[in-house]
Motif scaffolding. Structure first.
Motif, PDB file in Angstrom:
ATOM      1  N   PRO A  22       0.843  -1.201   0.000  1.00  0.00           N
ATOM      2  CA  PRO A  22       0.000   0.000   0.000  1.00  0.00           C
ATOM      3  C   PRO A  22       0.877   1.249   0.000  1.00  0.00           C
ATOM      4  O   PRO A  22       2.014   1.219   0.459  1.00  0.00           O
ATOM      5  CB  PRO A  22      -0.793  -0.120   1.306  1.00  0.00           C
ATOM      6  CG  PRO A  22      -0.038  -1.078   2.152  1.00  0.00           C
ATOM      7  CD  PRO A  22       0.750  -1.961   1.241  1.00  0.00           C
ATOM      8  N   GLY A  23       0.336   2.333  -0.541  1.00  0.00           N
ATOM      9  CA  GLY A  23       1.089   3.574  -0.502  1.00  0.00           C
ATOM     10  C   GLY A  23       0.696   4.547  -1.582  1.00  0.00           C
ATOM     11  O   GLY A  23      -0.345   4.436  -2.217  1.00  0.00           O
ATOM     12  N   GLU A  24       1.585   5.506  -1.779  1.00  0.00           N
ATOM     13  CA  GLU A  24       1.420   6.593  -2.735  1.00  0.00           C
ATOM     14  C   GLU A  24       2.237   6.251  -3.980  1.00  0.00           C
ATOM     15  O   GLU A  24       3.390   5.823  -3.871  1.00  0.00           O
ATOM     16  CB  GLU A  24       1.945   7.876  -2.082  1.00  0.00           C
ATOM     17  CG  GLU A  24       2.009   9.061  -2.977  1.00  0.00           C
ATOM     18  CD  GLU A  24       2.661  10.236  -2.257  1.00  0.00           C
ATOM     19  OE1 GLU A  24       1.928  11.042  -1.694  1.00  0.00           O
ATOM     20  OE2 GLU A  24       3.908  10.317  -2.277  1.00  0.00           O
ATOM     21  N   PHE A  25       1.650   6.459  -5.153  1.00  0.00           N
ATOM     22  CA  PHE A  25       2.323   6.120  -6.404  1.00  0.00           C
ATOM     23  C   PHE A  25       2.178   7.265  -7.394  1.00  0.00           C
ATOM     24  O   PHE A  25       1.145   7.938  -7.429  1.00  0.00           O
ATOM     25  CB  PHE A  25       1.724   4.842  -7.007  1.00  0.00           C
ATOM     26  CG  PHE A  25       1.787   3.659  -6.085  1.00  0.00           C
ATOM     27  CD1 PHE A  25       2.919   2.858  -6.029  1.00  0.00           C
ATOM     28  CD2 PHE A  25       0.732   3.366  -5.233  1.00  0.00           C
ATOM     29  CE1 PHE A  25       2.988   1.778  -5.164  1.00  0.00           C
ATOM     30  CE2 PHE A  25       0.780   2.287  -4.368  1.00  0.00           C
ATOM     31  CZ  PHE A  25       1.920   1.491  -4.335  1.00  0.00           C
ATOM     32  N   ALA A  26       3.200   7.471  -8.202  1.00  0.00           N
ATOM     33  CA  ALA A  26       3.170   8.528  -9.216  1.00  0.00           C
ATOM     34  C   ALA A  26       2.264   8.105 -10.364  1.00  0.00           C
ATOM     35  O   ALA A  26       2.299   6.966 -10.817  1.00  0.00           O
ATOM     36  CB  ALA A  26       4.573   8.796  -9.728  1.00  0.00           C
ATOM     37  N   LEU A  27       1.442   9.024 -10.802  1.00  0.00           N
ATOM     38  CA  LEU A  27       0.565   8.801 -11.949  1.00  0.00           C
ATOM     39  C   LEU A  27       1.309   9.326 -13.174  1.00  0.00           C
ATOM     40  O   LEU A  27       1.177  10.483 -13.554  1.00  0.00           O
ATOM     41  CB  LEU A  27      -0.762   9.533 -11.720  1.00  0.00           C
ATOM     42  CG  LEU A  27      -1.900   9.253 -12.677  1.00  0.00           C
ATOM     43  CD1 LEU A  27      -2.273   7.774 -12.663  1.00  0.00           C
ATOM     44  CD2 LEU A  27      -3.113  10.081 -12.295  1.00  0.00           C
ATOM     45  N   LEU A  28       2.129   8.475 -13.770  1.00  0.00           N
ATOM     46  CA  LEU A  28       3.032   8.888 -14.845  1.00  0.00           C
ATOM     47  C   LEU A  28       2.382   8.873 -16.218  1.00  0.00           C
ATOM     48  O   LEU A  28       2.938   9.388 -17.176  1.00  0.00           O
ATOM     49  CB  LEU A  28       4.264   7.984 -14.849  1.00  0.00           C
ATOM     50  CG  LEU A  28       5.085   8.008 -13.559  1.00  0.00           C
ATOM     51  CD1 LEU A  28       6.211   6.989 -13.620  1.00  0.00           C
ATOM     52  CD2 LEU A  28       5.618   9.411 -13.296  1.00  0.00           C
ATOM     53  N   GLY A  29       1.242   8.274 -16.312  1.00  0.00           N
ATOM     54  CA  GLY A  29       0.506   8.185 -17.578  1.00  0.00           C
ATOM     55  C   GLY A  29      -0.832   7.549 -17.291  1.00  0.00           C
ATOM     56  O   GLY A  29      -1.181   7.302 -16.136  1.00  0.00           O
TER      57      GLY A  29
END
Length: 93
Positions: A22-29
């Motif tokens: 679980p966590g925060e993820f970059a929305l790269l596309g």
């Protein structure tokens, strides 16, 4: 002049609950709910994967969008595999 990008700070999405990471993820596309679950290490053994919710906030309100993994697994209701937006939270109970 030389410019070196140290890191990109863009939109992020979050996956919480019974997932591997679980966590925060970059929305790269463009990222669908299934892709987000995969990025977060998939669901754990005791996850209620037919009651996943995507919490989306905007215009001063929050909405909960249903996602039933079992339907997707059977090739049904594929339209619920929506593309995430910045700030979305995928909740896996």
């Amino acid at each position: 002049i030389t410019v070196i990008l140290q890191g990109a700070t863009g939109s992020k999405f979050y996956v919480i609950g019974k997932v591997g990471r679980p966590g925060e993820f970059a929305l790269l596309g463009p990222t669908s709910v299934l892709q987000a679950l995969s990025i977060a290490g998939g669901t754990t053994t005791f996850a209620d994967y037919n009651n996943i919710k995507i919490i989306r906030s905007g215009n001063g309100k929050s909405d909960a969008i249903d996602f039933k993994y079992g339907d997707i697994e059977e090739g049904e209701k594929l339209s619920q595999n929506i593309m995430l937006q910045g700030g979305d939270v995928v909740v896996v109970p």
